[in-house]
Design a protein around this motif. Structure first.
Motif, PDB file in Angstrom:
ATOM      1  N   UNK A 199      97.376 -81.273  28.913  1.00  0.00           N
ATOM      2  CA  UNK A 199      97.996 -82.468  28.333  1.00  0.00           C
ATOM      3  C   UNK A 199      98.752 -83.264  29.385  1.00  0.00           C
ATOM      4  N   UNK A 200      99.450 -82.569  30.285  1.00  0.00           N
ATOM      5  CA  UNK A 200     100.225 -83.235  31.330  1.00  0.00           C
ATOM      6  C   UNK A 200      99.311 -83.969  32.306  1.00  0.00           C
ATOM      7  N   UNK A 201      98.237 -83.313  32.735  1.00  0.00           N
ATOM      8  CA  UNK A 201      97.300 -83.944  33.670  1.00  0.00           C
ATOM      9  C   UNK A 201      96.670 -85.188  33.062  1.00  0.00           C
ATOM     10  N   UNK A 202      96.261 -85.100  31.799  1.00  0.00           N
ATOM     11  CA  UNK A 202      95.665 -86.260  31.131  1.00  0.00           C
ATOM     12  C   UNK A 202      96.676 -87.387  30.980  1.00  0.00           C
ATOM     13  N   UNK A 203      97.926 -87.047  30.688  1.00  0.00           N
ATOM     14  CA  UNK A 203      98.963 -88.071  30.544  1.00  0.00           C
ATOM     15  C   UNK A 203      99.216 -88.785  31.872  1.00  0.00           C
ATOM     16  N   UNK A 204      99.270 -88.027  32.964  1.00  0.00           N
ATOM     17  CA  UNK A 204      99.455 -88.651  34.281  1.00  0.00           C
ATOM     18  C   UNK A 204      98.270 -89.559  34.622  1.00  0.00           C
ATOM     19  N   UNK A 213      95.664 -86.733  42.185  1.00  0.00           N
ATOM     20  CA  UNK A 213      97.123 -86.750  42.151  1.00  0.00           C
ATOM     21  C   UNK A 213      97.650 -86.306  40.794  1.00  0.00           C
ATOM     22  N   UNK A 214      96.954 -86.695  39.721  1.00  0.00           N
ATOM     23  CA  UNK A 214      97.360 -86.252  38.381  1.00  0.00           C
ATOM     24  C   UNK A 214      97.319 -84.728  38.305  1.00  0.00           C
ATOM     25  N   UNK A 215      96.290 -84.125  38.925  1.00  0.00           N
ATOM     26  CA  UNK A 215      96.167 -82.667  38.938  1.00  0.00           C
ATOM     27  C   UNK A 215      97.317 -82.042  39.721  1.00  0.00           C
ATOM     28  N   UNK A 216      97.602 -82.585  40.908  1.00  0.00           N
ATOM     29  CA  UNK A 216      98.654 -82.006  41.746  1.00  0.00           C
ATOM     30  C   UNK A 216     100.027 -82.156  41.111  1.00  0.00           C
ATOM     31  N   UNK A 220     102.850 -79.173  39.689  1.00  0.00           N
ATOM     32  CA  UNK A 220     104.249 -79.013  40.058  1.00  0.00           C
ATOM     33  C   UNK A 220     105.223 -79.456  38.967  1.00  0.00           C
ATOM     34  N   UNK A 221     104.723 -80.108  37.919  1.00  0.00           N
ATOM     35  CA  UNK A 221     105.596 -80.490  36.800  1.00  0.00           C
ATOM     36  C   UNK A 221     105.696 -79.372  35.778  1.00  0.00           C
ATOM     37  N   UNK A 242     105.319 -93.297  34.354  1.00  0.00           N
ATOM     38  CA  UNK A 242     105.049 -91.965  34.896  1.00  0.00           C
ATOM     39  C   UNK A 242     106.316 -91.114  34.929  1.00  0.00           C
ATOM     40  N   UNK A 243     107.450 -91.746  35.194  1.00  0.00           N
ATOM     41  CA  UNK A 243     108.710 -90.996  35.198  1.00  0.00           C
ATOM     42  C   UNK A 243     109.040 -90.500  33.793  1.00  0.00           C
ATOM     43  N   UNK A 244     108.772 -91.323  32.789  1.00  0.00           N
ATOM     44  CA  UNK A 244     109.023 -90.904  31.407  1.00  0.00           C
ATOM     45  C   UNK A 244     108.110 -89.737  31.024  1.00  0.00           C
ATOM     46  N   UNK A 245     106.844 -89.794  31.459  1.00  0.00           N
ATOM     47  CA  UNK A 245     105.913 -88.690  31.193  1.00  0.00           C
ATOM     48  C   UNK A 245     106.416 -87.412  31.862  1.00  0.00           C
ATOM     49  N   UNK A 246     106.869 -87.545  33.103  1.00  0.00           N
ATOM     50  CA  UNK A 246     107.376 -86.369  33.825  1.00  0.00           C
ATOM     51  C   UNK A 246     108.593 -85.778  33.130  1.00  0.00           C
ATOM     52  N   UNK A 247     109.519 -86.634  32.693  1.00  0.00           N
ATOM     53  CA  UNK A 247     110.713 -86.138  31.993  1.00  0.00           C
ATOM     54  C   UNK A 247     110.310 -85.374  30.740  1.00  0.00           C
ATOM     55  N   UNK A 248     109.358 -85.913  29.990  1.00  0.00           N
ATOM     56  CA  UNK A 248     108.918 -85.251  28.764  1.00  0.00           C
ATOM     57  C   UNK A 248     108.368 -83.856  29.027  1.00  0.00           C
ATOM     58  N   UNK A 249     107.510 -83.741  30.025  1.00  0.00           N
ATOM     59  CA  UNK A 249     106.908 -82.428  30.299  1.00  0.00           C
ATOM     60  C   UNK A 249     107.867 -81.477  31.003  1.00  0.00           C
TER      61      UNK A 249
END
Length: 488
Positions: A199-204, A213-216, A220-221, A242-249
């Motif tokens: 889910x995180x990779x697809x969101x990125x 980059x989404x995979x990497x 690390x997230x 992207x920052x909001x997605x990172x905060x969520x995960x």
């Protein structure tokens, strides 16, 4: 003496399993033609040879692991696997004309597998893509723990995994069974981990990152590791989305994965939201982010929306032990970076991919302190310590108190060692705290605008030891140093 042969046999199996993980950077390197694909078969073959040789030599020692075996195996895995993880880094660095010393390579590998996120590399944007994939993939493997993955695999090879699971599990309560069999539990936890990872990779990807980059960044997230393929960390993108997605995960990964597993398995989430540790974790992270945001606005550092954006992202990143940065937060009012560093020790749940003291221990300590204060007034009152509806056993409370004592002594002791090397106090204390909490960037010379390459080799080894102790939750390693451990 503890019988080492069954431990070393299983260690050989785990080394062989770990060798297979090098297939990912090999595939990426070959597909993207980054020029270093041929170093991965060499590293994989060397790792397989060691693991296979160790297993073959001791293949007849097929015994169920005892509790002491589990502690010893966990320690050996986290100390020895970085040796093999460092091989591709050293070979690739030599291939591109930027050779790495063994100290730097081992530090980078330990930082990856322990999900610390510290780095000694510069010019990350110019490294071969597969090298960055390997660095970040190490964090994903170490996040849920390669040992918990092994628990699901070892029974197929005739090795029980219950003692291994208990030795690797984080937090003070290790004996609660989510399923009747440890294998099912390990598979379930890794299934949830893989689901959130996808889910995180697809969101990125949907948010604007290219697939690699989404995979990497997913690696690390979700692992709360924080290693980045760019020198400017997450600030490379300057994207609020992207920052909001990172905060969520990061918030998702900071909570106990066992709660997700139980909620999905039972098909309802009522018990999930009632968990006191989860509520305390989310309240601390979100509340801390809002506090820092208000501080940045009141002090005139940013406008309100920018204060919320930068304050929330960087606090959640540091407090969850991820270690991403979008700005140099050392230029903020001094309260903010110190507050974020201190939160990195307590703001993640047991059973999450974060490290540090863990929120459940802090809750137990606070409730125990309240009980002791009440006893001053009512000395004969019976007041058990409760977490939610459950009564906390006194053995767990004593374990938490012992952990806190050793945790504090470790930070003070290693910091004093760094001070002996004439490192400035801010850098010394923050580097040790960041390493023990597996958080990554510290303050002073090892802040977000720099990295650990400024340290000497000896200072780097001290931080490496701190990372390993933090990942092993200190007590497991300390148990090996006691004479009672080695008696039959």
């Amino acid at each position: 003496m503890v019988d080492m042969f069954p431990v070393l046999r299983v260690l050989g199996i785990l080394i062989m399993i770990f060798a297979l993980t090098m297939g990912l950077p090999l595939s990426v390197s070959w597909f993207l033609r980054d020029g270093v694909w041929h170093i991965y078969p060499v590293a994989m073959a060397a790792t397989l040879a060691v693991g296979c040789g160790l297993w073959w030599k001791l293949r007849l020692f097929r015994r169920e692991l005892q509790p002491r075996h589990g502690v010893m195996l966990v320690t050996l895995v986290w100390v020895l696997l970085p040796l093999f993880a460092a091989l591709p880094l050293m070979l690739a660095a030599h291939e591109i004309g930027r050779p790495m010393s063994f100290t730097h390579a081992y530090f980078e590998a330990v930082s990856g597998l322990t999900t610390t996120g510290s780095t000694v590399l510069v010019g990350l944007d110019t490294l071969p893509v597969s090298m960055n994939v390997w660095r970040t993939f190490l964090q994903w493997v170490g996040g849920m723990g390669i040992l918990i993955l092994a628990v699901a695999v070892l029974p197929l090879l005739g090795v029980g995994g219950s003692q291994l699971f208990k030795a690797e599990a984080a937090g003070p309560v290790k004996d609660a069974k989510l399923t009747p069999r440890m294998t099912e539990t390990a598979k379930g936890l890794w299934g949830v981990y893989a689901l959130f990872s996808a889910a995180c990779a697809l969101a990125y990807w949907a948010g604007g990152m290219d697939p690699v980059n989404a995979l990497m960044y997913m690696f690390s997230t979700v692992s709360l590791g924080g290693l980045s393929p760019h020198d400017t960390s997450f600030g490379f993108y300057q994207s609020p989305l992207l920052e909001a997605i990172a905060v969520g995960f990061m918030l998702v990964a900071s909570c106990n994965f066992a709660l997700y597993f139980v909620a999905i398995r039972k098909g309802h989430w009522q018990g999930f939201w009632r968990d006191p540790e989860l509520r305390a974790t989310l309240f601390t992270l979100v509340g801390g982010g809002l506090l820092v945001s208000v501080l940045l606005w009141v002090k005139g550092v940013y406008a309100p929306l920018d204060a919320l954006r930068y304050g929330m992202f960087n606090l959640v990143s540091i407090a969850t032990t991820t270690g991403y940065a979008t700005v140099d937060y050392l230029s903020w009012p001094v309260f903010a970076p110190v507050f974020m560093l201190l939160l990195s020790g307590v703001a993640t749940s047991a059973g999450s991919t974060g490290c540090g003291i863990k929120m459940v221990r802090m809750l137990i300590l606070l409730k125990q302190a309240r009980r002791e204060m009440n006893r001053l007034v009512h000395p004969r009152a019976v007041q058990p310590v409760r977490l939610g509806d459950a009564v906390v056993d006194n053995r767990v409370i004593f374990s938490v108190l012992a952990f806190m004592l050793v945790y504090g002594a470790t930070i003070i002791g290693l910091s004093m060692v760094l001070l002996l090397t004439d490192l400035d106090p801010v850098t010394a204390f923050s580097a040790v705290i960041a390493s023990v909490n597996c958080m990554g960037p510290g303050l002073g010379s090892v802040g977000p605008a720099s990295n650990y390459a400024v340290l000497t080799d000896f200072q780097m080894w001290v931080c490496t030891l701190a990372m390993l102790l933090g990942r092993l939750e200190i007590l497991s390693f300390m148990a090996l140093l006691t004479p009672a451990f080695w008696r039959r």
